[in-house]
Design a protein around this motif. Structure first.
Motif, mmCIF file in Angstrom:
data_model
loop_
_atom_site.group_PDB
_atom_site.id
_atom_site.type_symbol
_atom_site.label_atom_id
_atom_site.label_comp_id
_atom_site.label_asym_id
_atom_site.label_seq_id
_atom_site.Cartn_x
_atom_site.Cartn_y
_atom_site.Cartn_z
ATOM 1 N N GLU A 121 0.821 -1.217 0.000
ATOM 2 C CA GLU A 121 0.000 0.000 0.000
ATOM 3 C C GLU A 121 0.851 1.261 0.000
ATOM 4 O OE1 GLU A 121 -4.409 0.836 1.332
ATOM 5 O OE2 GLU A 121 -3.180 -0.116 2.863
ATOM 6 N N GLN A 122 2.046 1.178 0.564
ATOM 7 C CA GLN A 122 2.975 2.307 0.574
ATOM 8 C C GLN A 122 3.765 2.403 -0.732
ATOM 9 O OE1 GLN A 122 5.249 1.385 4.061
ATOM 10 N NE2 GLN A 122 3.656 2.091 5.469
ATOM 11 N N GLY A 123 3.479 1.482 -1.663
ATOM 12 C CA GLY A 123 4.130 1.532 -2.967
ATOM 13 C C GLY A 123 5.511 0.924 -3.009
ATOM 14 N N HIS A 124 5.840 0.093 -2.035
ATOM 15 C CA HIS A 124 7.155 -0.550 -2.002
ATOM 16 C C HIS A 124 7.078 -1.937 -2.639
ATOM 17 C CE1 HIS A 124 8.621 2.663 0.500
ATOM 18 N NE2 HIS A 124 7.670 2.446 1.392
ATOM 19 N N PHE A 125 7.710 -2.063 -3.792
ATOM 20 C CA PHE A 125 7.709 -3.317 -4.534
ATOM 21 C C PHE A 125 9.126 -3.879 -4.656
ATOM 22 C CE2 PHE A 125 4.050 -0.872 -6.148
ATOM 23 C CZ PHE A 125 3.037 -1.720 -5.723
ATOM 24 N N ASP A 126 9.958 -3.547 -3.681
ATOM 25 C CA ASP A 126 11.344 -4.002 -3.705
ATOM 26 C C ASP A 126 11.395 -5.526 -3.795
ATOM 27 O OD1 ASP A 126 11.899 -1.322 -3.254
ATOM 28 O OD2 ASP A 126 12.103 -1.599 -1.084
ATOM 29 N N GLY A 127 12.171 -6.009 -4.713
ATOM 30 C CA GLY A 127 12.394 -7.440 -4.837
ATOM 31 C C GLY A 127 11.373 -8.191 -5.662
ATOM 32 N N TRP A 128 10.321 -7.533 -6.131
ATOM 33 C CA TRP A 128 9.292 -8.245 -6.883
ATOM 34 C C TRP A 128 9.831 -8.785 -8.209
ATOM 35 C CZ3 TRP A 128 3.481 -7.344 -6.541
ATOM 36 C CH2 TRP A 128 3.091 -7.197 -5.211
ATOM 37 N N GLN A 129 10.620 -7.985 -8.915
ATOM 38 C CA GLN A 129 11.181 -8.461 -10.192
ATOM 39 C C GLN A 129 12.124 -9.638 -9.952
ATOM 40 O OE1 GLN A 129 10.227 -7.569 -13.141
ATOM 41 N NE2 GLN A 129 9.224 -5.609 -12.848
ATOM 42 N N GLN A 130 12.947 -9.546 -8.922
ATOM 43 C CA GLN A 130 13.871 -10.629 -8.592
ATOM 44 C C GLN A 130 13.097 -11.881 -8.179
ATOM 45 O OE1 GLN A 130 16.499 -9.792 -5.326
ATOM 46 N NE2 GLN A 130 17.738 -11.608 -5.679
ATOM 47 N N HIS A 131 12.061 -11.711 -7.403
ATOM 48 C CA HIS A 131 11.222 -12.833 -6.979
ATOM 49 C C HIS A 131 10.578 -13.496 -8.198
ATOM 50 C CE1 HIS A 131 9.184 -15.010 -3.782
ATOM 51 N NE2 HIS A 131 8.090 -14.939 -4.503
ATOM 52 N N PHE A 132 10.139 -12.680 -9.143
ATOM 53 C CA PHE A 132 9.560 -13.197 -10.382
ATOM 54 C C PHE A 132 10.567 -14.107 -11.079
ATOM 55 C CE2 PHE A 132 9.098 -13.111 -14.940
ATOM 56 C CZ PHE A 132 7.740 -13.320 -15.147
ATOM 57 N N GLU A 133 11.801 -13.629 -11.208
ATOM 58 C CA GLU A 133 12.835 -14.415 -11.888
ATOM 59 C C GLU A 133 13.142 -15.714 -11.151
ATOM 60 O OE1 GLU A 133 16.128 -11.744 -12.350
ATOM 61 O OE2 GLU A 133 14.945 -10.340 -13.537
ATOM 62 N N GLN A 134 13.175 -15.666 -9.835
ATOM 63 C CA GLN A 134 13.493 -16.855 -9.037
ATOM 64 C C GLN A 134 12.380 -17.900 -9.078
ATOM 65 O OE1 GLN A 134 14.196 -15.173 -5.170
ATOM 66 N NE2 GLN A 134 16.350 -14.770 -5.585
ATOM 67 N N LYS A 135 11.147 -17.466 -9.113
ATOM 68 C CA LYS A 135 10.008 -18.383 -9.004
ATOM 69 C C LYS A 135 9.379 -18.755 -10.341
ATOM 70 C CE LYS A 135 10.251 -18.269 -4.540
ATOM 71 N NZ LYS A 135 10.673 -19.414 -3.756
ATOM 72 N N GLN A 136 9.812 -18.103 -11.413
ATOM 73 C CA GLN A 136 9.197 -18.341 -12.711
ATOM 74 C C GLN A 136 9.226 -19.830 -13.059
ATOM 75 O OE1 GLN A 136 10.933 -16.327 -16.075
ATOM 76 N NE2 GLN A 136 8.980 -16.318 -17.122
ATOM 77 N N GLY A 137 8.067 -20.325 -13.451
ATOM 78 C CA GLY A 137 7.951 -21.712 -13.875
ATOM 79 C C GLY A 137 7.575 -22.681 -12.767
ATOM 80 N N ILE A 138 7.663 -22.267 -11.516
ATOM 81 C CA ILE A 138 7.293 -23.157 -10.419
ATOM 82 C C ILE A 138 5.774 -23.223 -10.353
ATOM 83 C CG2 ILE A 138 7.350 -23.525 -7.922
ATOM 84 C CD1 ILE A 138 10.094 -22.151 -7.905
ATOM 85 N N THR A 139 5.238 -24.408 -10.450
ATOM 86 C CA THR A 139 3.796 -24.598 -10.474
ATOM 87 C C THR A 139 3.164 -24.203 -9.152
ATOM 88 O OG1 THR A 139 4.094 -26.443 -12.010
ATOM 89 C CG2 THR A 139 1.977 -26.307 -10.874
ATOM 90 N N ASN A 140 2.069 -23.444 -9.248
ATOM 91 C CA ASN A 140 1.299 -23.065 -8.067
ATOM 92 C C ASN A 140 -0.115 -22.706 -8.501
ATOM 93 O OD1 ASN A 140 0.965 -19.975 -8.218
ATOM 94 N ND2 ASN A 140 3.156 -20.248 -8.585
ATOM 95 N N TYR A 141 -0.993 -22.488 -7.530
ATOM 96 C CA TYR A 141 -2.392 -22.176 -7.830
ATOM 97 C C TYR A 141 -2.609 -20.769 -8.352
ATOM 98 C CZ TYR A 141 -4.102 -26.364 -5.453
ATOM 99 O OH TYR A 141 -4.369 -27.645 -5.090
ATOM 100 N N TRP A 142 -1.661 -19.879 -8.185
ATOM 101 C CA TRP A 142 -1.930 -18.457 -8.386
ATOM 102 C C TRP A 142 -1.321 -17.843 -9.628
ATOM 103 C CZ3 TRP A 142 -5.844 -17.175 -5.666
ATOM 104 C CH2 TRP A 142 -6.135 -17.925 -4.527
ATOM 105 N N VAL A 143 -0.304 -18.465 -10.202
ATOM 106 C CA VAL A 143 0.345 -17.874 -11.374
ATOM 107 C C VAL A 143 0.347 -18.893 -12.505
ATOM 108 C CG1 VAL A 143 2.437 -16.824 -12.300
ATOM 109 C CG2 VAL A 143 1.850 -16.493 -9.886
ATOM 110 N N HIS A 144 -0.203 -18.497 -13.638
ATOM 111 C CA HIS A 144 -0.153 -19.306 -14.853
ATOM 112 C C HIS A 144 1.002 -18.736 -15.683
ATOM 113 C CE1 HIS A 144 -3.907 -21.269 -13.851
ATOM 114 N NE2 HIS A 144 -4.368 -20.070 -13.517
ATOM 115 N N TRP A 145 2.170 -19.335 -15.534
ATOM 116 C CA TRP A 145 3.393 -18.767 -16.091
ATOM 117 C C TRP A 145 3.339 -18.564 -17.594
ATOM 118 C CZ3 TRP A 145 6.272 -16.290 -12.945
ATOM 119 C CH2 TRP A 145 6.341 -16.679 -11.601
#
Length: 152
Positions: free
Chosen positions: A39-63
């Motif tokens: 809510e404060q607009g802090h998205f630190d690490g989101w791009q890095q997290h995307f790169e680390q988790k990309q392709g890992i199967t889960n209920y929430w992201v359809h890669w």
């Protein structure tokens, strides 16, 4: 107090309690802290997290449908308060609120909009109507696009 494991094997798509009422309650402090940073607009690490988790199967992201460009557009166009409002709605009932989200999200240079697409004879379902009402309540841009077939 008995402490239960959330993951019992490395192939699980989600914690065992993901769709229970206790999911949020057990993690409320951590989740609320994260929502506050969003809510404060802090998205630190989101791009890095995307790169680390990309392709890992889960209920929430359809890669196959979610790109780094989509993440960048979402973070730069969707106001943090609207993201948090959507996350809070999902957390109230993860099992049922994860359905009914619109089919598309569109971005231009400065804004975004959710779009529910309906073909001939198709009508809005109750869970879709609830999301659209929620969007209206929170000033989240959304519309229904009714499409028809072109005669050849």
């Amino acid at each position: 107090m008995i402490k239960r494991q959330s993951f019992i094997n490395p192939y699980q798509l989600a914690p065992l309690d993901m769709f229970s009422e206790e999911f949020y309650l057990k993690r409320q402090d951590l989740i609320d802290e994260r929502l506050q940073t969003i809510e404060q607009g802090h998205f630190d690490g989101w791009q890095q997290h995307f790169e680390q988790k990309q392709g890992i199967t889960n209920y929430w992201v359809h890669w196959e449908q979610f790109s780094q460009q989509a993440l960048t557009l979402a973070l730069s166009h969707i106001p943090p308060s609207q993201l948090v409002a959507m996350f809070r709605r999902l957390l109230k009932d993860l099992r049922h609120h994860r359905s009914g989200m619109p089919d598309l999200i569109m971005f231009n240079d400065t804004s975004y909009q959710w779009v529910e697409v309906k073909g001939p004879g198709d009508k809005l379902q109750n869970h879709q109507l609830r999301w659209l009402a929620f969007f209206e309540q929170h000033q989240i841009p959304a519309q229904v696009a009714y499409v028809t077939y072109l005669d050849k």
